[in-house]
Design an enzyme around this catalytic site. Structure first.
Site, mmCIF file in Angstrom:
data_model
loop_
_atom_site.group_PDB
_atom_site.id
_atom_site.type_symbol
_atom_site.label_atom_id
_atom_site.label_comp_id
_atom_site.label_asym_id
_atom_site.label_seq_id
_atom_site.Cartn_x
_atom_site.Cartn_y
_atom_site.Cartn_z
ATOM 1 N N ASP A 36 36.563 60.501 -64.394
ATOM 2 C CA ASP A 36 35.492 59.423 -63.448
ATOM 3 C C ASP A 36 34.201 60.180 -63.685
ATOM 4 O OD1 ASP A 36 34.843 61.667 -61.537
ATOM 5 O OD2 ASP A 36 37.017 60.826 -60.468
ATOM 6 N N LYS A 58 33.992 53.338 -61.715
ATOM 7 C CA LYS A 58 33.311 51.923 -61.440
ATOM 8 C C LYS A 58 32.385 51.793 -62.572
ATOM 9 C CE LYS A 58 30.821 48.846 -58.093
ATOM 10 N NZ LYS A 58 30.026 48.811 -56.778
ATOM 11 N N MET A 173 29.724 65.505 -48.938
ATOM 12 C CA MET A 173 29.496 63.940 -49.002
ATOM 13 C C MET A 173 29.449 63.713 -47.400
ATOM 14 S SD MET A 173 33.508 63.515 -50.745
ATOM 15 C CE MET A 173 34.321 64.523 -49.535
#
Length: 517
Positions: A36, A58, A173
């Site tokens: 990714d 994505k 995060m």
């Protein structure tokens, strides 16, 4: 069919050079790479050219692949007998869901290996000049997830215990929840004046650090518009940044520089940019190879078999030297056959590579172009002499034409060919559009022409227009002229037409821009 093997690799925090040696070795031997964007796209350059690349993040026309689908994908690939590299940002065991991937592999009796990576929890603060521990300030630290809604955070985090359990708290995060995190820490005993730092995109060109306190950090984050990904550091160690900040002091910090020359030649330029704090993005648009035409090969052979007849051997590039010697070796010839000839080299790097082969250039012009060579050689060359020019198929005609006008027999041989290389880069068009490429370097006219064509092949309809807001750096005036003729605005041309000169020009331009700001 025997089952394959899966490497679950921690790719590090973003800088591709922060992957471990073991991780790099596993990547290089794998048949398939599953990755990714957080894994760092430039790491794919280290995969085998024939390795299959599967992006599970994505895309404009596709949502991120679900974790359960990734787990099954790894199993399916291994059952096909393939060796698989699963690249994961940071360390795979720190909020990386590696346990779920390994669990399904185990249930299917597939051999796997977990290769630790450098977690962003310690590396990103380090790049901001913040050690997570310090002898006088913090003897322990905690790594905490902040990627949950407030109600879930309250279920997964025991605030009354976490708040004062260790000297330093590192939240991953948690940017979107910074206000709530600060509130809970103050509620459970941390002073409102406790220092806090947020480091966005740590170890990358976009790295940005914001410092505040628990009392004001939420408002500061909103004003500065800090967005994920970012690491949050809470504790007295944040004050160390005042004296230990180091990466921002490098002259090319904050610059992502596109390098377009062939990968086999790019290492020197890439290394120098990296040492100065820039982030290189390699996109090689040329490749050099031996001539494919039998007729050209025969021409080279016949020219080299006349070695004893030449008065001059004129080499204009490093490639020219390397391929010249390749053909000598291929044909079983000895450089001593050219004992009668003087050797001329265009550019100090060409002369340096020639010297490593045991030949000191008799002529090295001050100007690193054909015109400079002609000015220097005029007093040494005589009509009726014979000169060998081992060059590439795209070399300029200025030199042989001028030599012929001086009565010299110029024998040209294309010892190598330069061809278009168009890497299938998933992100470069988007990065150009978003202003994530700050400088593009060109080291020859062919890199200019080929980059524009490569971008067209990636779907960029008007490449020259797409590059208008990007600094264009060319190694010399010939390359700059080609760039301008193709619609580019050249802003950097060094005084010395060498890699060192180009790097110096990049630093000077960056310093000038910092001065303006």
């Amino acid at each position: 069919m025997s089952k394959g093997k899966v490497y679950l690799i921690g790719a590090g925090p973003g800088d591709p050079k922060l992957i471990t040696v073991r991780g790099l070795e596993a990547l290089q031997r794998s048949d398939v790479v599953v990755f990714d964007r957080l894994a760092g796209p430039q790491l794919l350059n280290h995969a085998r050219p024939d390795a299959e690349r599967i992006y599970v993040g994505k895309l404009p026309d596709r949502h991120t692949m679900k974790q359960e689908e990734i787990n099954q994908l790894l199993v399916d690939l291994a059952l096909q007998g393939k060796t698989v590299a699963r690249l994961k940002g940071g360390d795979p065991t720190v909020f990386g869901r590696v346990g779920e991937e390994a669990d399904l592999l185990q249930k299917n009796d597939i051999i796997y290996e977990i290769i630790p990576g450098i977690t962003s929890a310690i590396s990103v603060p380090a790049y901001a000049g913040i050690p997570v521990t310090h002898r006088d300030l913090a003897s322990s630290f905690s790594v905490i997830t902040g990627h949950e809604s407030p109600d879930k955070l309250d279920l997964s985090i025991y605030w009354d215990k976490v708040t004062n359990a260790t000297g330093t708290l590192v939240f991953l995060m948690g940017v979107a929840k910074i206000g709530y995190i600060s509130e809970q820490l103050m509620k459970h005993g941390r002073s409102p004046e406790t220092p806090v730092a947020l480091v966005q995109w740590g170890t990358r060109a976009e790295q940005r650090t914001l410092v505040g306190t628990l009392a004001d950090i939420d408002e500061k984050v909103k004003v500065a518009n800090i967005q994920p990904p970012a690491v949050i550091i809470v504790g007295e160690v944040v004050h160390q940044r005042q004296t230990l900040a180091w990466v921002e002091k490098k002259p090319l910090f904050g610059q992502r520089i596109l390098v377009t020359r062939a990968r086999s030649q790019a290492s020197e330029l890439v290394s120098k940019i990296d040492d100065l704090g820039g982030e290189t993005y390699e996109f090689p648009v040329i490749e050099t190879r031996l001539p494919q035409s039998l007729a050209k090969q025969e021409t080279i052979k016949q020219a080299l078999l006349q070695a004893e007849s030449y008065d001059w051997v004129i080499l204009t590039s490093v490639n020219g030297v390397e391929f010249f010697y390749h053909w000598l070796d291929h044909l079983g010839l000895d450089i001593r056959s050219f004992a009668r000839a003087k050797f001329a080299a265009v550019g100090p790097k060409t002369a340096e590579v020639l010297a490593k082969r045991g030949i000191r250039a008799d002529l090295l012009p001050e100007s690193f172009r054909a015109e400079g060579l002609l000015q220097s050689i005029d007093s040494m060359i005589k009509p009726g002499q014979k000169a060998l020019l081992p060059r590439g198929d795209l070399a300029r005609e200025t030199l042989p034409q001028e030599l012929k006008q001086r009565g010299v027999e110029a024998v040209e041989i294309d010892v190598y060919e330069t061809k278009l290389s168009a890497p299938k880069d998933l992100w470069l068009p988007e990065m150009l559009e978003n202003g994530e490429i700050h400088v593009i370097t060109f080291t020859s006219s062919s890199t200019v022409i080929n980059l524009l064509e490569a971008l067209r092949q990636l779907g960029v309809q008007n490449p020259a227009e797409a590059l208008q807001k990007i600094e264009i750096a060319c190694i010399g005036p010939v390359t700059a002229r080609t760039a301008e003729e193709n619609g580019l605005k050249v802003t950097i041309v060094p005084e010395n037409y060498t890699i060192d000169g180009l790097v110096k020009a990049l630093v000077d331009k960056r310093s000038a821009l910092k001065g303006e700001n």
